[in-house]
Design a protein around this motif. Sequence first.
Motif, PDB file in Angstrom:
ATOM      1  N   ARG A 255      -8.542   1.866  -2.974  1.00 28.13           N
ATOM      2  CA  ARG A 255      -7.620   1.772  -4.110  1.00 28.13           C
ATOM      3  C   ARG A 255      -7.524   3.090  -4.845  1.00 28.13           C
ATOM      4  NH1 ARG A 255     -10.039  -1.420  -7.535  1.00 28.13           N
ATOM      5  NH2 ARG A 255      -8.231  -1.588  -8.915  1.00 28.13           N
ATOM      6  N   GLY A 256      -8.608   3.862  -4.834  1.00 32.86           N
ATOM      7  CA  GLY A 256      -8.566   5.180  -5.443  1.00 32.86           C
ATOM      8  C   GLY A 256      -7.555   6.089  -4.769  1.00 32.86           C
ATOM      9  N   LEU A 257      -7.433   5.973  -3.446  1.00 34.43           N
ATOM     10  CA  LEU A 257      -6.435   6.768  -2.723  1.00 34.43           C
ATOM     11  C   LEU A 257      -5.024   6.400  -3.169  1.00 34.43           C
ATOM     12  CD1 LEU A 257      -7.913   6.494   0.889  1.00 34.43           C
ATOM     13  CD2 LEU A 257      -8.164   8.424  -0.698  1.00 34.43           C
ATOM     14  N   LYS A 258      -4.812   5.105  -3.388  1.00 36.49           N
ATOM     15  CA  LYS A 258      -3.500   4.657  -3.848  1.00 36.49           C
ATOM     16  C   LYS A 258      -3.189   5.224  -5.227  1.00 36.49           C
ATOM     17  CE  LYS A 258      -0.757   0.493  -4.717  1.00 36.49           C
ATOM     18  NZ  LYS A 258      -0.720  -0.989  -4.738  1.00 36.49           N
ATOM     19  N   TYR A 259      -4.184   5.199  -6.118  1.00 42.83           N
ATOM     20  CA  TYR A 259      -3.981   5.777  -7.449  1.00 42.83           C
ATOM     21  C   TYR A 259      -3.647   7.257  -7.351  1.00 42.83           C
ATOM     22  CZ  TYR A 259      -5.129   1.920 -10.562  1.00 42.83           C
ATOM     23  OH  TYR A 259      -5.085   0.748 -11.273  1.00 42.83           O
TER      24      TYR A 259
END
Length: 634
Positions: free
Chosen positions: A345-349
Amino acid sequence: MKAVLQGLGLSVLFASAALAQGYVGDVAIQEDDVKLGARQYSPFLDQSYPNRVFWGDTHLHTSYSTDAGMIGNTLGPDEAFRFARGEKVRASMGEYAQLIRPLDFLVVADHAENLGLAPMIAESNPGLLANDWGRKLHDMVKGGDPIAAYIEWGAALNEAVDMIQDDTLQRTMWNRIVDSAERHNAPGVFSAIHGFEWSSGPDANNLHRVVMFRDDADRVEGLVPFSTYNSTDPEDLWDWMEAYEADTGGRVMAFAHNGNLSNGLMFDDVRMNGEPIDIAYAERRTRWEPLYEVTQIKGDGETHPALSPNDEFADYYTWDRGNFGTELKTPDMLPREYARQALARGLKYEAEIGANPFKFGLIGATDSHTSLATTREDNFFGKASIVEPGTGAARYKDFIVQPVILGEDIAIRHYETLASGLAAAWARENTREAIWDAFKRKEVYATTGSRITVRVFAGWDFEAGEVHRPDFAETGYARGVPMGGDLFAGPEGAAPTLMIRALRDPDGANLDRIQVVKGWVGADGEPQTKVFDVAWSGDRALGADGKLPPVGSTVQGADFTNTIGAAALGGHWVDPEFDPAQRAYYYVRVLEIPTPSWLAYDQAFYGNIDLPEDAVMAQQDRAYTSPIWYTPGS
């Protein structure tokens, strides 16, 4: 003038003249004797990359934590450091304990909230007795009712109300812990690192952070540790940390508990004030919290079987019933609690707002409240002193999570605890500064208790044969990045290539396999994860479904043999699904062969103990490295 040359990784033996004088120990190096830039016979003179792995616990509680000292723990910081350094120590309930090998570093991370309350009660501290509430608790304990005193203290803590409000007392008790660490710190041998735990628990959701300093006593002495009484918002903790660095010139970082008791708040999509995550928040969180405590006594936080249904090793000591006893878990909370999904999810952010709030490395720690950093299954002294070996049925049936409102559905008992974990740091020397720096650059990894040595590098042109070369590490640093590093766009047509080495714990079990866990953001914008088997023991082969058969098991009760598995494994892996336009992360998971759990060892030692049907009697210890991140573009 004599000077020790820093950063060159130099060490010298004594000249015969020094030996003739009977002097034993390291000597300084004459600057004029070192010919910088000149080719010399010894190939290691200017080697500077990390070449040793150091083992430690960054989250240990002593009697100075009220939830330890008021329920049976009588051992203070001195005993904790002595034990970690390899000494035999008598535990609070009377059993003697000792590690098979000393640790290399330890953080005594006692709770900041009413720090040292139990020792102050024991010594009838005049400052405590001057406070009406403090005297009340003192008199209850001295009158023979410590549990009632503990319950009253806990009620105030749950409301985040400090009934004592005395910075002088807090500072005095903090300084005692600092002084203990200074006594036991021995650069080059053992690092006693200063730290404490901030214990935020809004609505019984665990948002605790351990705070760890790089500094010596001259900077940390006299502090009043930041507590949940000051704020329950981690952003306010970061403000305090920033002010500490500005005021002292020191360095400090924090890392969070595994989030399985946070009920979705640990990696939430909004800040505690209800506002959405923005770039400023993401950058601050990554700055102040570079690491995550992925495994510890209170369950494992790598992933959840509902989130990783194709991962046969996902259901490892899963704690998923609720928070600290007031709210049941719901499925929507899970992606915001576990490391694998948070990293994705950090990559998406990062793609959406330009910064990654969940770009963290992985460490393990005990969170033991016994003052004893024990993580081996055959030497497990439990979560708290009241469940140490020899305490009978309480050792298995005592509540870790109480059924405060919702009954047995949410309760977790001590038999469900995990004998975990440890942090491993790659560094050149065992000092506070070197260990802290390894943590800061995320060149660290977690294990669930055993001392598996793991190293991984990612690059673009590693060849399979280089995994087995003696200059493996030198090659890795020269042409790639280590765990915790960043990999950027490579040559056209190339894919990230990982070189991995793993070595069994010399006092433990053989290895089953090496795996690579990949996370990325799909074309639909949603986070994805996948596990790849890279290297394994024996003559097994991947099946048509891409799965590797189990390694088998030699476990019989409390016995096992190393007749299966491998002492060492090496892997060379090229991402077969690489898309140069997709952000991605890669971390390594190493699994041991099955071994008996601490319950099996207890069963063998104590005889017929009454255990529930779901008690884990055999398990597979594992290691999780910090990720390596790939970012598209130059």
